[in-house]
Design an enzyme around this catalytic site. Sequence first.
Site, short mmCIF file in Angstrom:
data_model
loop_
_atom_site.label_atom_id
_atom_site.label_comp_id
_atom_site.label_asym_id
_atom_site.label_seq_id
_atom_site.Cartn_x
_atom_site.Cartn_y
_atom_site.Cartn_z
N ARG A 51 41.54 39.52 29.34
CA ARG A 51 41.59 38.99 30.51
C ARG A 51 41.53 37.60 31.07
O ARG A 51 41.95 36.75 30.86
CB ARG A 51 40.53 39.58 31.63
N ARG A 104 44.95 16.27 29.16
CA ARG A 104 45.55 16.27 27.65
C ARG A 104 43.94 15.72 26.74
O ARG A 104 43.70 15.72 25.73
CB ARG A 104 46.51 15.10 26.84
N LYS A 149 42.23 33.93 36.57
CA LYS A 149 40.75 34.47 37.34
C LYS A 149 40.75 32.60 37.14
O LYS A 149 40.10 32.46 35.69
CB LYS A 149 39.48 35.52 36.85
N GLU A 182 44.24 41.97 48.25
CA GLU A 182 43.41 42.91 47.87
C GLU A 182 42.23 42.01 49.11
O GLU A 182 42.45 41.47 49.29
CB GLU A 182 43.31 41.87 46.23
N1 PMP Z 1 40.21 40.12 42.88
C1 PMP Z 1 39.65 39.30 42.88
C2 PMP Z 1 40.06 38.40 43.61
C3 PMP Z 1 38.09 39.10 42.64
O1 PMP Z 1 37.08 37.96 42.42
C4 PMP Z 1 37.39 39.91 41.59
C5 PMP Z 1 35.52 39.95 41.38
N2 PMP Z 1 35.96 39.44 39.33
C6 PMP Z 1 37.98 41.95 41.74
C7 PMP Z 1 39.20 41.56 42.85
C8 PMP Z 1 37.71 42.74 41.58
O2 PMP Z 1 37.65 42.56 39.55
P1 PMP Z 1 37.17 43.19 38.96
O3 PMP Z 1 36.61 44.72 39.06
O4 PMP Z 1 37.36 42.37 37.19
O5 PMP Z 1 35.75 42.47 38.86
#
Ligand code: PMP
Length: 283
Positions: A51, A104, A149, A182
Amino acid sequence: MAAIYLNGKLVDRADAVVSVYDHGFLYGDGVFEGIRVYNGKIFKHQEHIQRLYESARAILLEIPLPPESLMQAIEQTVRAFGKPDGYIRVVITRGPGNLGIDPRKCEPQVIVIVDDIQLYPKELYESGLEIVTAATIRNHSNALNPRIKSLNYLNNILAKLEAIRAGCLEAIMLNTKGEVAECTADNIFLVKNGIVKTPPPDAGILLGITRNTILDLARADGIPTLECALTRLDVYTADECFLTGTGAEVIPVVKVDARPIGSGKPGPITRQLRQRYQTLVRE
Ligand code: PMP
């Protein structure tokens, strides 16, 4: 004491510094991962690394070492930490450049921090969380895709501030269509009529590694799963609700926007999946 790796070597905390010209600092230009170590074993190491490299690829950031070498660097930092359980933060910044946003001239910086994990209070895993829906909408996928991320977490922080002002620790973020996406640092799940449901990738979410693990565990237990668009009404009328994340693991939610969810207590499927997760991480 934390163990810190910076651009090829382990350093003391006092020497673990980056430039004020680093575009990670100036613009949030970079990517990161949060990973757990359980019993000295890095949980889902490969998945987190994949990831991270995909996030970097999406923002045209070249991580200056191959995945295998970064994994070795992480293992080295975990060994230096010395404790069996901990939290790993891997950060790749765009690196120091000039004051403009043009990346850059920047040279990416590679940082690994291994430290103790800050958890939700233990009792909340028994009693369940109360959360709210934030007014702040999750980033549109064509602006900054939530699957990346990135170091720019302001979108989530704004929603987190709303949660805190409402006296809660987490908030649901909706997407531009008004569907549930989420939470600020966790993915969300509902249980309705025995089916485990969670928003699909195109709802505009981080594809949580804990989320995927929970879907696998549910299927292995013969519990039907469904990735489908969910509304706030679906949340309010669910039998159970829980959140997943590397830090949070699996945590029940018992109240959303002042509505008790199901019985108002953590539900049986939530408990079962939490139990399964706790076993898996220590296998
Ligand atoms: N959504 C967001 C916005 C996050 O920051 C996280 C934490 N990394 C998650 C979901 C959960 O992801 P993971 O299970 O990979 O930690």
